[in-house]
Design a protein around this motif. Structure first.
Motif, PDB file in Angstrom:
ATOM      1  N   THR A   1       0.827  -1.202   0.000  1.00 51.52           N
ATOM      2  CA  THR A   1       0.000   0.000   0.000  1.00 51.52           C
ATOM      3  C   THR A   1       0.862   1.252   0.000  1.00 51.52           C
ATOM      4  N   LYS A   2       1.983   1.214   0.713  1.00 51.32           N
ATOM      5  CA  LYS A   2       2.904   2.350   0.694  1.00 51.32           C
ATOM      6  C   LYS A   2       3.419   2.601  -0.726  1.00 51.32           C
ATOM      7  N   GLN A   3       3.692   1.516  -1.453  1.00 56.62           N
ATOM      8  CA  GLN A   3       4.167   1.670  -2.831  1.00 56.62           C
ATOM      9  C   GLN A   3       3.096   2.321  -3.695  1.00 56.62           C
ATOM     10  N   LEU A   4       1.851   1.964  -3.465  1.00 58.22           N
ATOM     11  CA  LEU A   4       0.746   2.573  -4.201  1.00 58.22           C
ATOM     12  C   LEU A   4       0.582   4.044  -3.839  1.00 58.22           C
ATOM     13  N   VAL A   5       0.789   4.372  -2.566  1.00 60.44           N
ATOM     14  CA  VAL A   5       0.740   5.774  -2.136  1.00 60.44           C
ATOM     15  C   VAL A   5       1.839   6.574  -2.847  1.00 60.44           C
ATOM     16  N   ALA A   6       3.013   5.960  -2.999  1.00 53.89           N
ATOM     17  CA  ALA A   6       4.113   6.630  -3.700  1.00 53.89           C
ATOM     18  C   ALA A   6       3.734   6.915  -5.157  1.00 53.89           C
TER      19      ALA A   6
ATOM     20  N   ALA B   1       2.737 -11.838  -4.527  1.00 50.22           N
ATOM     21  CA  ALA B   1       2.100 -11.952  -5.841  1.00 50.22           C
ATOM     22  C   ALA B   1       0.815 -11.130  -5.936  1.00 50.22           C
ATOM     23  N   ASP B   2      -0.040 -11.204  -4.915  1.00 49.40           N
ATOM     24  CA  ASP B   2      -1.308 -10.470  -4.962  1.00 49.40           C
ATOM     25  C   ASP B   2      -1.071  -8.961  -4.932  1.00 49.40           C
ATOM     26  N   GLU B   3      -0.123  -8.536  -4.102  1.00 47.47           N
ATOM     27  CA  GLU B   3       0.184  -7.106  -4.010  1.00 47.47           C
ATOM     28  C   GLU B   3       0.756  -6.589  -5.326  1.00 47.47           C
ATOM     29  N   ALA B   4       1.642  -7.390  -5.927  1.00 45.73           N
ATOM     30  CA  ALA B   4       2.227  -6.991  -7.204  1.00 45.73           C
ATOM     31  C   ALA B   4       1.152  -6.892  -8.290  1.00 45.73           C
ATOM     32  N   ALA B   5       0.197  -7.826  -8.262  1.00 46.02           N
ATOM     33  CA  ALA B   5      -0.878  -7.810  -9.265  1.00 46.02           C
ATOM     34  C   ALA B   5      -1.699  -6.529  -9.149  1.00 46.02           C
ATOM     35  N   ARG B   6      -1.926  -6.067  -7.923  1.00 41.90           N
ATOM     36  CA  ARG B   6      -2.686  -4.841  -7.751  1.00 41.90           C
ATOM     37  C   ARG B   6      -1.921  -3.643  -8.305  1.00 41.90           C
ATOM     38  N   LEU B   7      -0.622  -3.595  -8.047  1.00 37.58           N
ATOM     39  CA  LEU B   7       0.166  -2.482  -8.552  1.00 37.58           C
ATOM     40  C   LEU B   7       0.211  -2.493 -10.081  1.00 37.58           C
ATOM     41  N   LEU B   8       0.338  -3.697 -10.655  1.00 38.74           N
ATOM     42  CA  LEU B   8       0.371  -3.780 -12.114  1.00 38.74           C
ATOM     43  C   LEU B   8      -0.962  -3.317 -12.712  1.00 38.74           C
TER      44      LEU B   8
ATOM     45  N   LEU C   1      10.270 -11.555 -14.751  1.00 41.31           N
ATOM     46  CA  LEU C   1       9.883 -11.719 -16.153  1.00 41.31           C
ATOM     47  C   LEU C   1       8.380 -11.837 -16.335  1.00 41.31           C
ATOM     48  N   GLU C   2       7.714 -12.590 -15.460  1.00 40.97           N
ATOM     49  CA  GLU C   2       6.274 -12.774 -15.633  1.00 40.97           C
ATOM     50  C   GLU C   2       5.547 -11.434 -15.562  1.00 40.97           C
ATOM     51  N   GLN C   3       5.975 -10.577 -14.644  1.00 38.17           N
ATOM     52  CA  GLN C   3       5.346  -9.265 -14.523  1.00 38.17           C
ATOM     53  C   GLN C   3       5.615  -8.412 -15.754  1.00 38.17           C
ATOM     54  N   VAL C   4       6.844  -8.473 -16.266  1.00 42.15           N
ATOM     55  CA  VAL C   4       7.204  -7.701 -17.453  1.00 42.15           C
ATOM     56  C   VAL C   4       6.350  -8.126 -18.641  1.00 42.15           C
ATOM     57  N   PHE C   5       6.211  -9.429 -18.832  1.00 40.86           N
ATOM     58  CA  PHE C   5       5.424  -9.904 -19.968  1.00 40.86           C
ATOM     59  C   PHE C   5       3.937  -9.624 -19.772  1.00 40.86           C
ATOM     60  N   GLU C   6       3.506  -9.562 -18.527  1.00 36.85           N
ATOM     61  CA  GLU C   6       2.096  -9.284 -18.268  1.00 36.85           C
ATOM     62  C   GLU C   6       1.741  -7.827 -18.531  1.00 36.85           C
ATOM     63  N   VAL C   7       2.620  -6.903 -18.162  1.00 32.97           N
ATOM     64  CA  VAL C   7       2.218  -5.495 -18.142  1.00 32.97           C
ATOM     65  C   VAL C   7       2.779  -4.661 -19.284  1.00 32.97           C
ATOM     66  N   SER C   8       3.888  -5.089 -19.901  1.00 41.69           N
ATOM     67  CA  SER C   8       4.566  -4.193 -20.849  1.00 41.69           C
ATOM     68  C   SER C   8       4.074  -4.378 -22.277  1.00 41.69           C
ATOM     69  N   ASP C   9       4.217  -3.307 -23.057  1.00 40.57           N
ATOM     70  CA  ASP C   9       3.892  -3.327 -24.487  1.00 40.57           C
ATOM     71  C   ASP C   9       5.145  -3.446 -25.343  1.00 40.57           C
ATOM     72  N   ARG C  10       6.240  -2.896 -24.833  1.00 41.62           N
ATOM     73  CA  ARG C  10       7.492  -2.839 -25.585  1.00 41.62           C
ATOM     74  C   ARG C  10       8.634  -2.966 -24.581  1.00 41.62           C
ATOM     75  N   MET C  11       9.787  -3.415 -25.048  1.00 48.56           N
ATOM     76  CA  MET C  11      10.926  -3.523 -24.136  1.00 48.56           C
ATOM     77  C   MET C  11      12.237  -3.212 -24.845  1.00 48.56           C
TER      78      MET C  11
END
Length: 522
Positions: A151-156, A179-186, A206-216
């Motif tokens: 939640t602090k990361q989300l506040v940031a 994992a759940d916290e990261a999913a919310r931030l993504l 890597l899983e987060q990068v492939f889930e959220v990114s359009d380009r790299m």
């Protein structure tokens, strides 16, 4: 403020940065587009943080141009980059725990009235910023200290968007989240993109990068080595680019069982049962036997270093158990681990290993003196006996013994640190990146020494980003990804670098299928 329709919001051309006379970025190009998540990929030292610094004004440019929304700019400070519409959220949030959520979100941008800060309107603005990110459930009146790390990361992030930035830079934002916290931030990241923000996303997951990114964009050694549309790149190809090996070369490599491979026998000397720590490493089972080398393979952020630190007392586990020679142990610190003859060499030798101001001689005997106790100092004769043993064994120069260790090359520092650990006669030796940043001759010397140690009955954990080193040395290979152990391989002629790369690159569903087909192979 909005960017020109269809045009890049940021263009960086020919970015070159030199630190200490050494080029750490060389002719780097990067383009960020509105409504896209652009992942910046690369192993430790690739230049990612330096490129962020060049964009946000904390690192001076030797050469290159930065264009924001079609207008040339000179990023000379954080304030200037903010004026250009660029906001950054780092892994460390730099929030104030003694202030409320609203105060942290609005700090420096409070709504003012006739008699100073209008706290009612300020809280309304903070609530609006949170709501824009779908974070209506966060109470703006709550003290920040009462919130979870996620939640602090989300506040940031909410604080960063108060000024409606064109670009949001997220540097390892999920590194301390489950994992759940990261999913919310993504989810918040995608919501920002839907609002037209350009997001520069840096992560080793890597899983987060492939889930959220359009380009790299992939950096290696301060240069751009590849740019991809995320949907069009195979994970194996991406990992190959990050590690610096051509995919054809990876496929051609074959593990070679050399004479320095030893098979462990008898009861495990060190056994981890569901060992883990919340937000750091999922519960992990592992056994180490005397006389074997166990390699930890995975990208940075995979959990390989975290597992090593939990096994060596450098970080305390909050779940699971450790057993040493059949007896349960609690390693509350590296000193306690050392008394149990478990020694670890950190990946950051200059900061966590070598004491730069002490001589080579003093560095070598440091751990042995700590074990003996500072009230019983080693005599000069005892010091000489220890130093002479490893002077020959590790081919150290006698001329360096009375020089400050900080003046020596990286390879010599690594050998000095190894000598320090070996002087304690460890039963378990954990080496995290012992060959990083050193020349080939020093690498081979350290690898040969690791093989000899296994032959002498030491249980060795060997961690390296260079997978060919792991394949060359290890009897067993533990593969980690996204903070958990995903498999274990018994090394042999059929195991190659490509075997590990494919295992790391596989989707979670593919790994489950492999487990169902043949659980014994993983």
């Amino acid at each position: 403020m909005t960017s020109r329709p269809g045009a890049p919001v940021v263009e960086m051309h020919g970015i070159t940065v030199a630190l200490g006379g050494v080029r750490v970025l060389d002719d780097v190009n990067l383009v960020l587009r509105p409504g896209e998540v652009h992942a910046l990929m690369g192993e430790n030292g690739a230049g990612k943080s330096t490129l962020i610094g060049a964009l946000t004004g904390t690192v001076p440019l030797l050469a290159g141009d930065v264009v924001v929304d079609g207008a040339p700019t000179t990023p000379t400070s954080v304030a200037r980059s903010r004026a250009d519409g660029i906001a950054t959220v780092f892994q460390e949030t730099h929030l104030s725990p003694h202030l409320t959520v609203a105060e942290n979100v609005m700090i420096g941008h409070e709504v003012r009235g006739w008699f100073g800060i209008d706290w009612g309107r300020t809280r309304e603005r903070a609530s609006a910023a949170l709501a824009a990110l779908g974070l209506e459930d966060i109470d703006p009146r709550a003290p920040l200290s009462a919130l979870s790390p996620a939640t602090k990361q989300l506040v940031a992030v909410a604080r960063a968007i108060v000024l409606e930035p064109r670009v949001l830079v997220l540097d390892e934002p999920t590194s301390s989240l489950d994992a759940d916290e990261a999913a919310r931030l993504l989810g918040v990241v995608r919501r920002l993109c839907d609002q037209g923000v350009a997001v520069l996303f840096v992560s080793h997951f890597l899983e987060q990068v492939f889930e959220v990114s359009d380009r790299m964009t992939v950096l290696r050694g301060g240069r751009v080595v590849a740019e991809y549309r995320t949907a069009e790149v195979e994970r194996a190809e991406l990992i190959s680019k990050m590690l610096g090996e051509d995919i054809d070369a990876l496929q051609a490599l074959r593990s070679q069982r050399l004479a320095h491979h030893y098979a462990g026998s008898g009861e495990a000397t060190l056994r981890a049962a569901s060992l883990g720590r919340q937000g750091v490493l999922e519960p992990t089972d592992l056994e180490l036997s005397r006389g074997e080398v166990v390699g930890f393979a995975g990208l940075r952020g995979s959990g390989r270093t975290e597992l090593a630190r939990l096994m060596s007392g450098a970080e305390r586990a909050d779940r699971g158990e450790l057993w040493l020679d059949g007896a349960r142990v609690q390693l509350r610190s590296p000193g306690v681990a050392l008394r149990h003859r478990i020694a670890m060499s950190s990946e950051n030798v200059r900061d966590d290993g070598i004491v730069a101001g002490l001589t080579v001689r003093e560095n070598i005997v440091l751990a042995l003196q700590a074990l003996r106790g500072w009230s019983r100092p080693l005599s000069r004769g005892e010091q000489d006996a220890v130093v002479d043993t490893y002077l020959d064994a590790l081919h150290l120069s006698a001329d360096d013994l009375d020089r400050p260790a900080g003046e020596l090359s990286g390879g010599t520092q690594q050998k000095v640190l190894l000598a320090r650990l070996l002087a304690t006669r460890p039963h378990v030796l954990i080496l995290d990146e012992p060959t990083r940043g050193i020349d080939i001759a020093a690498k081979l010397e350290i690898q040969r020494r690791v093989a000899r140690l296994a032959g002498e009955g030491v249980a060795v954990v060997f961690i390296s980003s260079q997978l060919e080193e792991v394949v060359r040395l290890a009897d067993r290979i533990v593969v980690l990804k996204d903070r958990e152990k995903i498999g274990e391989l018994s090394n042999g002629p059929g195991v190659t670098v490509d075997t590990i790369v494919e295992m790391i690159a596989a989707d979670v569903d593919e790994l489950d299928e492999l487990d169902e087909l043949d659980p014994g192979d993983s």
